[in-house]
Design a protein around this motif. Structure first.
Motif, short mmCIF file in Angstrom:
data_model
loop_
_atom_site.label_atom_id
_atom_site.label_comp_id
_atom_site.label_asym_id
_atom_site.label_seq_id
_atom_site.Cartn_x
_atom_site.Cartn_y
_atom_site.Cartn_z
N LEU A 1 1.53 -7.06 -8.00
CA LEU A 1 0.35 -7.37 -7.18
C LEU A 1 -0.57 -8.23 -8.01
CD1 LEU A 1 -1.04 -4.19 -5.34
CD2 LEU A 1 -0.04 -6.21 -4.31
N SER A 2 -1.21 -9.17 -7.39
CA SER A 2 -2.23 -9.95 -8.09
C SER A 2 -3.41 -10.19 -7.14
CB SER A 2 -1.66 -11.28 -8.58
OG SER A 2 -1.18 -12.06 -7.50
N ASP B 1 -10.86 -7.46 -0.14
CA ASP B 1 -10.13 -8.10 -1.24
C ASP B 1 -8.87 -8.77 -0.71
OD1 ASP B 1 -11.95 -7.31 -3.12
OD2 ASP B 1 -10.69 -5.75 -4.03
N ARG B 2 -8.52 -9.90 -1.32
CA ARG B 2 -7.29 -10.62 -0.97
C ARG B 2 -6.26 -10.40 -2.06
NH1 ARG B 2 -7.43 -12.74 4.35
NH2 ARG B 2 -9.62 -13.11 4.83
N ILE B 3 -5.03 -10.09 -1.67
CA ILE B 3 -4.00 -9.69 -2.61
C ILE B 3 -2.71 -10.45 -2.33
CG2 ILE B 3 -2.73 -7.71 -3.56
CD1 ILE B 3 -4.78 -5.90 -2.18
N ALA B 4 -1.95 -10.74 -3.39
CA ALA B 4 -0.61 -11.31 -3.26
C ALA B 4 0.39 -10.30 -3.81
CB ALA B 4 -0.51 -12.63 -4.03
N THR C 1 1.39 -13.34 0.70
CA THR C 1 0.18 -13.92 0.10
C THR C 1 -1.01 -13.71 1.02
OG1 THR C 1 0.66 -16.07 1.11
CG2 THR C 1 1.51 -15.68 -1.12
N ASP C 2 -2.17 -13.66 0.41
CA ASP C 2 -3.43 -13.56 1.14
C ASP C 2 -3.50 -12.32 2.03
OD1 ASP C 2 -5.98 -14.61 1.49
OD2 ASP C 2 -5.44 -15.61 3.36
N PRO D 1 1.91 0.95 -6.38
CA PRO D 1 0.78 1.67 -5.77
C PRO D 1 -0.35 0.70 -5.41
CG PRO D 1 1.51 2.72 -7.80
CD PRO D 1 2.16 1.38 -7.75
N LEU D 2 -1.02 0.98 -4.31
CA LEU D 2 -2.14 0.16 -3.85
C LEU D 2 -3.25 1.10 -3.38
CD1 LEU D 2 -3.47 -2.51 -3.03
CD2 LEU D 2 -2.15 -2.44 -0.90
#
Length: 508
Positions: free
Chosen positions: A389-390, A400-403, A443-444, A501-502
């Motif tokens: 995850l980034s 929040d935006r995550i890739a 993405t995004d 995990p998120l």
């Protein structure tokens, strides 16, 4: 070398050389600190590592637990190991216990002005100068390692402790971080001064594997119902042979790194990132340790044990505050999950918020989600995959935006899904019957309600996945149904599992 990170080491030798070499080990674990907050899982960690090393055929194994862990005795044990070793041999030093920091002993030695040290039971920071003999400073470790390297002996140092940092998630367990010493001490030994002259670049046979980056704490997390250190647990499983993917009776630096990185993330719920020093292998075939015939049989191609045989139970320890509920798959042993019936918040054994607005109609789905997650973690402990995850955070806030990315593997089939904090299973991707999988990317992604703990999962296998894909293609798939299908199709089969995990929350 050991400044800021304390870790593992090793070798560049041929198979014939390894057959003649010996491996020795010194294992230290401390729970009981008379002058400090005591720990709960460090001795268990050390005993686990010692048992794994013994099973792997370590030539000489010395242990030091709790009150036995005295500086002079540890130093004497190290001298004994070095004296009994010859060129090409390996010494493994492992430590589970408190770490801390203090003002540097030699001016200008540390970039941050702080020396790190391992804290032994006899040290009392209220009488720091009087009891300073009961700490092991990073400079002293440098001097010790130099003694081994001068003989051509390789060193692997595994340190399951921490020195600084903080975490943004709520955490109810203990961290292996003792308060810093604020007064400047005189050097506790001559080595504490001479070792300051030794630099990381001076070592050719020493590698360090640390529980986390210097900027992170090392928490005790709940593994198999008990407080444990994720690094020690993962290292023990690696030594047992789980990291030996090609089954050649040796664990390479790359095999160890891949295995430990993935399993520390899985077992710590992404609270830790281990750290190797040096950061890159010295060669593509650098070997960390020989595990011999005793461990080689544990490679996945030769193991095939079911999750139940590896200790998994389809039950969850749950504290519902006395609520009278008839739930399935509850009653497991160990530190429990906790459901606050009044607030509707469901907590993990580590104290994280796993779900919000959980009521008597939805709690079964949340229980089933974590029973399934325990099963997946067992599979991952034998054959971990890789995902990312980034940006990397302990916890993500609303908006929040995550890739999210899963790399290609050599397996023909791959399934990607999300285990939501509600217990629902959400299919993200299916790749079937290729020569190998291809990279999967999202993405995004945006963090939205409901908040809690989601787990992104990638299963890679050469086994048929048609039935699993068909189930996940339906709407409102629950964790219990998926678990039953995975048990019948993939349990005991060669399967790589990666878990990301998120953890999410309302924006602060």
């Amino acid at each position: 070398m050991v400044r800021g990170v304390l870790l593992s080491a090793l070798l560049l030798v041929s198979t014939s050389q390894m057959a003649l070499s010996a491996t020795r080990a010194l294992v230290i674990g401390i729970d009981a600190y008379p002058h400090e907050v005591s720990l709960e899982g460090a001795v268990k960690d050390a005993q686990d590592v010692a048992a794994a090393l013994q099973g792997a055929g370590v030539t000489q194994l010395l242990t030091s637990y709790d009150a036995q862990a005295r500086k002079d005795d540890i130093r004497a044990a190290w001298v004994d190991l070095v004296a009994g070793s010859a060129e090409g041999d390996t010494i493994i030093l492992t430590y589970a216990g408190h770490g801390s920091q203090m003002p540097e002993l030699v001016a200008g030695d540390e970039e941050d002005g702080l020396d790190e040290f391992l804290q032994l039971p006899g040290f009392d920071r209220a009488r720091a100068e009087e009891t300073k003999r009961e700490i092991i400073v990073d400079n002293e470790l440098n001097a010790w390692f130099s003694e081994a390297e001068a003989k051509g002996v390789r060193v692997l140092f595994v340190s399951d402790s921490c020195h600084s940092g903080g975490m943004s998630r709520s955490f109810s367990g203990k961290t292996r971080l003792a308060p810093a010493v604020t007064v400047k001490l005189s050097p506790p030994s001559q080595e504490a001064e001479s070792g300051a002259k030794i630099r990381e670049a001076d070592f050719r046979e020493v590698t360090v594997l640390a529980a986390s980056l210097e900027s992170q704490p090392s928490p005790e997390v709940i593994i198999e119902g008990e407080p444990r250190g994720a690094l020690s647990w993962s290292f023990a499983r690696a030594v047992e042979g789980a990291a030996d993917r090609d089954g050649d009776g040796r664990i390479s630096r790359i095999e160890l790194e891949d295995y430990v990185f993935a399993n520390v993330k899985h077992q710590s719920e992404a609270l830790q990132v281990p750290n190797f020093t040096p950061q890159l292998p010295r060669s593509v075939d650098e070997v960390m340790l020989p595990i011999g015939e005793a461990g080689a049989g544990m490679a996945w191609g030769q193991a095939g044990k079911t999750a139940a045989e590896l200790g998994w139970q389809d039950k969850l320890a749950l504290d519902a505050g006395g609520a009278d509920l008839s739930l399935q798959h509850v009653g497991g042993a160990g530190v429990p999950y906790r459901w606050d019936v009044d607030s509707g918040v469901f907590y993990t054994p580590n104290g994280d918020v796993a779900g919000e607005h959980v009521d008597d109609k939805t709690v079964q789905g949340v229980v089933d989600k974590f029973v399934l997650l325990d099963f997946l973690k067992i599979l991952a402990s034998r054959n971990p995959g890789s995902v990312s995850l980034s940006p990397v955070k302990d916890i993500y806030a609303k908006g929040d935006r995550i890739a999210f990315e899963a790399p290609a593997s050599h397996y023909r089939n791959m399934i990607v899904f999300n285990l939501a904090n509600t217990g629902e299973v959400q299919l993200l991707d299916v790749q079937q019957e290729g020569t190998e999988s291809h990279v999967f990317k999202l993405t995004d992604l945006e963090v939205v309600e409901p908040f809690g703990a989601d787990h992104l999962v990638v299963i890679s296998t050469n086994e048929p996945i048609d039935a699993i894909a068909a189930l996940l293609a339906r709407k409102n798939v629950d964790a219990a149904s998926l678990l039953q299908l995975l048990l019948s199709r993939l349990d005991g089969k060669e399967t790589a599992v990666a878990i990301q995990p998120l953890y999410t929350r309302e924006k602060l």
